[in-house]
Design an enzyme around this catalytic site. Structure first.
Site, PDB file in Angstrom:
ATOM      1  N   LYS A   5       0.823  -1.216   0.000  1.00 39.42           N
ATOM      2  CA  LYS A   5       0.000   0.000   0.000  1.00 39.42           C
ATOM      3  C   LYS A   5       0.855   1.263   0.000  1.00 39.42           C
ATOM      4  O   LYS A   5       0.610   2.190  -0.762  1.00 39.42           O
ATOM      5  CB  LYS A   5      -0.921   0.019   1.238  1.00 39.42           C
ATOM      6  CG  LYS A   5      -1.834  -1.186   1.351  1.00 39.42           C
ATOM      7  CD  LYS A   5      -2.722  -1.102   2.588  1.00 39.42           C
ATOM      8  CE  LYS A   5      -1.983  -1.105   3.919  1.00 39.42           C
ATOM      9  NZ  LYS A   5      -1.433  -2.409   4.340  1.00 39.42           N
ATOM     10  N   ARG A  64      -9.391   0.854   9.248  1.00 39.60           N
ATOM     11  CA  ARG A  64      -9.015  -0.518   9.583  1.00 39.60           C
ATOM     12  C   ARG A  64     -10.111  -1.236  10.342  1.00 39.60           C
ATOM     13  O   ARG A  64      -9.945  -2.403  10.668  1.00 39.60           O
ATOM     14  CB  ARG A  64      -7.787  -0.483  10.466  1.00 39.60           C
ATOM     15  CG  ARG A  64      -6.472  -0.827   9.773  1.00 39.60           C
ATOM     16  CD  ARG A  64      -5.396  -0.682  10.834  1.00 39.60           C
ATOM     17  NE  ARG A  64      -4.174  -1.353  10.552  1.00 39.60           N
ATOM     18  CZ  ARG A  64      -3.149  -0.820   9.889  1.00 39.60           C
ATOM     19  NH1 ARG A  64      -3.250   0.374   9.360  1.00 39.60           N
ATOM     20  NH2 ARG A  64      -2.036  -1.497   9.755  1.00 39.60           N
ATOM     21  N   ARG A 116      12.756  -6.415   5.716  1.00 41.27           N
ATOM     22  CA  ARG A 116      12.668  -5.147   4.979  1.00 41.27           C
ATOM     23  C   ARG A 116      13.184  -3.994   5.843  1.00 41.27           C
ATOM     24  O   ARG A 116      13.138  -4.038   7.072  1.00 41.27           O
ATOM     25  CB  ARG A 116      11.243  -4.883   4.492  1.00 41.27           C
ATOM     26  CG  ARG A 116      10.306  -4.392   5.546  1.00 41.27           C
ATOM     27  CD  ARG A 116       8.939  -4.024   4.959  1.00 41.27           C
ATOM     28  NE  ARG A 116       8.018  -3.674   6.031  1.00 41.27           N
ATOM     29  CZ  ARG A 116       6.762  -3.335   5.875  1.00 41.27           C
ATOM     30  NH1 ARG A 116       6.210  -3.316   4.678  1.00 41.27           N
ATOM     31  NH2 ARG A 116       6.001  -3.014   6.900  1.00 41.27           N
ATOM     32  N   ARG A 130      11.634  -1.290  11.009  1.00 41.25           N
ATOM     33  CA  ARG A 130      10.457  -1.045  11.848  1.00 41.25           C
ATOM     34  C   ARG A 130      10.425  -2.031  13.004  1.00 41.25           C
ATOM     35  O   ARG A 130      10.620  -3.216  12.815  1.00 41.25           O
ATOM     36  CB  ARG A 130       9.178  -1.183  11.014  1.00 41.25           C
ATOM     37  CG  ARG A 130       8.653   0.142  10.544  1.00 41.25           C
ATOM     38  CD  ARG A 130       7.523  -0.031   9.593  1.00 41.25           C
ATOM     39  NE  ARG A 130       6.354  -0.688  10.182  1.00 41.25           N
ATOM     40  CZ  ARG A 130       5.184  -0.758   9.561  1.00 41.25           C
ATOM     41  NH1 ARG A 130       5.031  -0.218   8.373  1.00 41.25           N
ATOM     42  NH2 ARG A 130       4.177  -1.369  10.134  1.00 41.25           N
ATOM     43  N   ARG A 142      -0.349  -8.641  13.747  1.00 43.19           N
ATOM     44  CA  ARG A 142      -0.846  -7.694  12.728  1.00 43.19           C
ATOM     45  C   ARG A 142      -1.720  -8.407  11.701  1.00 43.19           C
ATOM     46  O   ARG A 142      -2.741  -7.870  11.259  1.00 43.19           O
ATOM     47  CB  ARG A 142       0.317  -6.992  12.030  1.00 43.19           C
ATOM     48  CG  ARG A 142       0.955  -5.912  12.906  1.00 43.19           C
ATOM     49  CD  ARG A 142       2.387  -5.639  12.521  1.00 43.19           C
ATOM     50  NE  ARG A 142       2.531  -4.997  11.227  1.00 43.19           N
ATOM     51  CZ  ARG A 142       3.674  -4.981  10.534  1.00 43.19           C
ATOM     52  NH1 ARG A 142       4.761  -5.577  11.002  1.00 43.19           N
ATOM     53  NH2 ARG A 142       3.735  -4.371   9.375  1.00 43.19           N
TER      54      ARG A 142
HETATM   55  P1  ADP Z   1       1.091  -2.168   8.217  1.00 38.79           P
HETATM   56  O1  ADP Z   1       2.394  -2.440   7.544  1.00 38.79           O
HETATM   57  O2  ADP Z   1       0.797  -3.181   9.297  1.00 38.79           O
HETATM   58  O3  ADP Z   1      -0.027  -1.950   7.247  1.00 38.79           O
HETATM   59  P2  ADP Z   1       0.960   0.606   9.216  1.00 38.79           P
HETATM   60  O4  ADP Z   1       2.189   1.388   9.016  1.00 38.79           O
HETATM   61  O5  ADP Z   1      -0.246   0.982   8.437  1.00 38.79           O
HETATM   62  O6  ADP Z   1       1.379  -0.893   9.052  1.00 38.79           O
HETATM   63  O7  ADP Z   1       0.545   0.643  10.768  1.00 38.79           O
HETATM   64  C1  ADP Z   1       1.432   0.282  11.793  1.00 38.79           C
HETATM   65  C2  ADP Z   1       0.689   0.162  13.139  1.00 38.79           C
HETATM   66  O8  ADP Z   1       0.071   1.414  13.457  1.00 38.79           O
HETATM   67  C3  ADP Z   1      -0.444  -0.849  13.177  1.00 38.79           C
HETATM   68  O9  ADP Z   1       0.007  -2.161  13.441  1.00 38.79           O
HETATM   69  C4  ADP Z   1      -1.309  -0.275  14.309  1.00 38.79           C
HETATM   70  O10 ADP Z   1      -0.750  -0.542  15.577  1.00 38.79           O
HETATM   71  C5  ADP Z   1      -1.212   1.217  14.081  1.00 38.79           C
HETATM   72  N1  ADP Z   1      -2.255   1.720  13.165  1.00 38.79           N
HETATM   73  C6  ADP Z   1      -2.052   2.314  11.959  1.00 38.79           C
HETATM   74  N2  ADP Z   1      -3.226   2.674  11.391  1.00 38.79           N
HETATM   75  C7  ADP Z   1      -4.199   2.287  12.247  1.00 38.79           C
HETATM   76  C8  ADP Z   1      -5.622   2.363  12.231  1.00 38.79           C
HETATM   77  N3  ADP Z   1      -6.296   2.912  11.204  1.00 38.79           N
HETATM   78  N4  ADP Z   1      -6.319   1.860  13.290  1.00 38.79           N
HETATM   79  C9  ADP Z   1      -5.681   1.325  14.339  1.00 38.79           C
HETATM   80  N5  ADP Z   1      -4.332   1.201  14.416  1.00 38.79           N
HETATM   81  C10 ADP Z   1      -3.592   1.689  13.382  1.00 38.79           C
END
Ligand code: ADP
Ligand code: ZN
Length: 216
Positions: free
Chosen positions: A14, A89, A128, A163, A174
């Site tokens: 994404k 989400r 990564r 990360r 996750r």
């Molecule tokens: P991913 O690679 O898992 O898609 P993101 O960078 O989008 O990772 O998000 C990393 C973390 O930030 C998630 O695992 C969660 O803890 C938190 N997070 C991000 N966006 C949301 C959301 N919309 N609702 C709840 N938690 C979120």
């Protein structure tokens, strides 16, 4: 003006696709993950509150992320459209987004689901890292930098960043959170006639052009 959600599990691509679309068309990318990582880096109250939740791979509360998005949507000058990446989400977040867009006189145009099987996601995520100065993405086996401590793109030294939640334990959580809380959005947006599915396996450019076709 088009507003777009990129939906998909962690590692689906994404962020990469959002970045390319922004560069090409001037969209504004709204990534709640990036916003929360910023807050952590700044050591703000919010950052301290979410650090442990994020490290474990769990979702932060709807209230927090909806608040972040609301602030951006009402302050951002934007004529090209928004790309939501990592938001919504949960179903509650999806409802909130619909209301927020309505408040600013806009609507959602498309939801692009990037689908990739779990085994591939694990391979992509474990190993990564990114260059914190230019944002370039690397992977220790599939895309290593030419020199282990220097970024191929911007030449910075020792700026590689892993990360904290890209480890096997957090990734399991996750993925679970994705299937339990986020994947119901696939049905939700299908029912609203907004869902477009794109296979997330393939080159970055191939996937980009499929998404551009949807937008055109
Ligand atoms: P991913 O690679 O898992 O898609 P993101 O960078 O989008 O990772 O998000 C990393 C973390 O930030 C998630 O695992 C969660 O803890 C938190 N997070 C991000 N966006 C949301 C959301 N919309 N609702 C709840 N938690 C979120
Ligand atoms: Zn770099």
């Amino acid at each position: 003006m088009k507003n777009l959600i990129l939906l998909g599990p962690p590692g689906a691509g994404k962020g990469t696709q959002a970045r390319n679309l922004c560069e090409a068309f001037g969209f504004v990318q709204l990534s709640t993950g990036d916003m929360l990582r910023e807050a952590k880096k700044d050591q703000s109250e919010l950052g301290k509150k979410v650090a442990n939740i994020m490290a474990r791979g769990e979702l932060v509360t709807d209230e927090i992320v909806i608040g972040l998005i609301e602030k951006k949507l009402t302050n951002e000058e934007n004529s090209k459209g928004f790309i939501f990446d990592g938001f919504p989400r949960t179903l509650a977040q999806a409802d909130a987004l619909r209301d927020l867009l309505e408040t600013i006189g806009q609507k959602l145009d498309h939801v692009v689901e990037l689908y990739v099987d779990d085994e591939k996601l694990v391979q992509r995520i474990i190993g990564r890292f990114t260059c914190s100065s230019c944002g370039e993405l690397y992977h220790k086996t599939t895309k290593p930098p030419k020199n282990p401590s220097i970024c191929d793109i911007c030449g910075s030294k020792d700026t590689f960043n892993y990360r904290q939640d890209d480890n096997e334990d957090s990734l399991k959580i996750r993925l679970l959170a994705y299937y339990r809380d986020t994947s119901p959005l696939i049905g939700y947006y299908h029912a609203h006639n907004k869902l477009r599915k794109v296979n997330g396996l393939g080159s970055v450019d191939e996937i980009q052009s499929k998404i551009r076709n949807i937008l055109s």
